[in-house]
Design an enzyme around this catalytic site. Structure first.
Site, mmCIF file in Angstrom:
data_model
loop_
_atom_site.group_PDB
_atom_site.id
_atom_site.type_symbol
_atom_site.label_atom_id
_atom_site.label_comp_id
_atom_site.label_asym_id
_atom_site.label_seq_id
_atom_site.Cartn_x
_atom_site.Cartn_y
_atom_site.Cartn_z
ATOM 1 N N LYS A 1 69.974 28.739 1.195
ATOM 2 C CA LYS A 1 69.972 27.837 0.036
ATOM 3 C C LYS A 1 69.176 28.515 -1.073
ATOM 4 O O LYS A 1 68.011 28.870 -0.901
ATOM 5 C CB LYS A 1 69.332 26.511 0.415
ATOM 6 C CG LYS A 1 69.150 25.589 -0.792
ATOM 7 C CD LYS A 1 68.756 24.198 -0.379
ATOM 8 C CE LYS A 1 68.471 23.341 -1.605
ATOM 9 N NZ LYS A 1 68.112 21.964 -1.237
ATOM 10 N N LYS B 1 74.583 27.487 0.072
ATOM 11 C CA LYS B 1 74.493 26.581 -1.073
ATOM 12 C C LYS B 1 73.801 27.257 -2.236
ATOM 13 O O LYS B 1 72.792 27.901 -2.012
ATOM 14 C CB LYS B 1 73.678 25.367 -0.615
ATOM 15 C CG LYS B 1 73.408 24.337 -1.656
ATOM 16 C CD LYS B 1 72.540 23.266 -1.055
ATOM 17 C CE LYS B 1 72.166 22.275 -2.139
ATOM 18 N NZ LYS B 1 71.264 21.263 -1.649
HETATM 19 C C1 PBG Z 1 66.893 18.730 -1.895
HETATM 20 C C2 PBG Z 1 68.341 18.884 -2.099
HETATM 21 C C3 PBG Z 1 68.913 19.323 -3.295
HETATM 22 C C4 PBG Z 1 70.280 19.275 -3.123
HETATM 23 C C5 PBG Z 1 70.536 18.836 -1.819
HETATM 24 N N1 PBG Z 1 69.314 18.618 -1.193
HETATM 25 C C6 PBG Z 1 68.265 19.672 -4.574
HETATM 26 C C7 PBG Z 1 67.181 20.642 -4.579
HETATM 27 O O1 PBG Z 1 67.026 21.470 -3.682
HETATM 28 O O2 PBG Z 1 66.399 20.569 -5.525
HETATM 29 C C8 PBG Z 1 71.260 19.639 -4.196
HETATM 30 C C9 PBG Z 1 72.638 19.127 -4.059
HETATM 31 C C10 PBG Z 1 73.438 19.139 -5.293
HETATM 32 O O3 PBG Z 1 73.040 19.672 -6.352
HETATM 33 O O4 PBG Z 1 74.542 18.595 -5.234
HETATM 34 N N2 PBG Z 1 66.368 18.964 -0.674
#
Ligand code: PBG
Length: 330
Positions: free
Chosen positions: A196, A254
């Site tokens: 991620k 992601k």
């Molecule tokens: C936070 C989380 C995020 C997303 C999923 N879980 C945002 C971040 O890491 O700040 C993003 C998902 C999206 O943008 O659709 N744990």
């Protein structure tokens, strides 16, 4: 010209194109991310995500029944809780009667076969909007993992099929897997957000959950000490290998569209199911262009989702899941 190879022979009409097609998209590929809000009778559209709502639990259940009938078999759950439930420990995250736990139970009661994959991360429950506990300006790893383990067990207790840790702390998959084993939850899966990235494409999601990192001198304003640097790809493989060794069942990459190389890298190197998350900013970009009349909604949705399959993804978390399932069922 006398050509042996004329590639266009195989593109002559839809019949031949469909016969030699390499990848296929079906509603089985989709996971729908859903945002749950406190209260009743609530359906609030997220400004930067037209067509996507925060639903209270009653409306969430209606939505889940509807998407099951469309052939969507899995949901990711994210909860928006009020500010008075937030603190630095994120302890509301493992409240057995919290919004997340209640939602998991209610979905499993209403549609028992739906695969429920709650998000495991502290940010929606943190006053600082970070995925971990903060000490002296640092997001501390090991104490955060202890908190994530409690959160995981509370989700398993509520009936989650999978937990989906999106926090990027080190060692959390192993700790979660061990805790699940020790507590008799052998069959609860882990879909780990293995690679991620610290991405600007998460903006609309953070406004949906009111979970953006706070602006303060003593707190990091971004997530770069735990989410990955987007200049790197080898590092994604190290993260992915570690998560498989620690007991993850599905690996997620992601964001999606700008990271197809990472999807392919992980899929080519590890023989495990790979999922990809087409995140909020990607949804927002497509919808904005559609609203301006610059892109064809239906065609762009199917093209962008098929690209994930071509890159090697087995599963796709996407806000387009419902629309795409309808298009595919036509
Ligand atoms: C936070 C989380 C995020 C997303 C999923 N879980 C945002 C971040 O890491 O700040 C993003 C998902 C999206 O943008 O659709 N744990």
């Amino acid at each position: 010209m006398h050509l042996y190879n004329r590639h266009r022979r195989l593109r002559k009409n839809e019949a031949i194109r469909s016969m030699i097609r390499e990848n296929h998209l079906t509603p089985n590929d989709f996971i729908l991310p859903i945002f749950v809000a406190e209260g009743e009778g609530i359906k609030e559209e997220i400004a930067s995500m037209p067509g996507i709502y925060r639903h209270s639990l009653d409306n969430t259940i209606k939505e889940v029944k509807e998407i099951w009938d469309l052939g969507i078999k899995a949901v990711n759950i994210y909860c928006k809780v009020s500010d008075n439930l937030k603190d630095n420990t994120g302890k509301e995250a493992w409240n057995p009667n919290g919004l997340m736990q209640t939602t998991i139970k209610a979905i499993k009661d209403a549609v028992p076969e739906m695969i429920v994959m709650p998000d495991v991360a502290l940010d929606p429950f943190s006053i600082y909007g970070h995925d971990g506990i903060i000490k002296n300006g640092e997001i501390v790893n090991d104490e955060t993992v202890d908190a994530l383990v409690k959160m995981t067990l509370s989700h398993a207790e509520a009936g989650a099929d999978f937990v989906a840790p999106s926090d990027m702390m080190d060692g959390r998959i192993g700790a979660m897997r061990m805790a699940l084993e020790e507590n008799g939850y052998h069959n609860v899966g882990i879909m780990s957000y293995a690679a991620k990235y610290a991405s600007s494409f998460y903006g609309p999601f953070r406004s949906a959950l009111d979970s953006a990192p706070v602006d303060s001198q003593d707190i990091p304003s971004d997530k770069k000490t735990y989410q990955m640097d987007y200049h790197n790809s080898e590092e994604a493989l190290r993260e992915a290998i570690a998560d498989v060794e620690e007991g993850a069942d599905i690996l997620m990459v992601k964001p999606g569209m700008a990271y197809l190389d990472i999807v392919k890298l992980v899929k080519d190197n590890l023989q495990v199911p790979v999922s990809v998350y087409q995140v909020s900013g990607e949804y927002a970009m497509i919808k904005a262009a559609v609203e301006k009349g610059w892109l064809d909604n239906d065609k762009v949705i199917l093209e962008s989702l098929t690209a994930f399959k071509r890159a090697g993804a087995d599963l796709i978390s996407t806000y387009f899941a419902k629309e795409a399932a309808k298009l595919l069922n036509k």
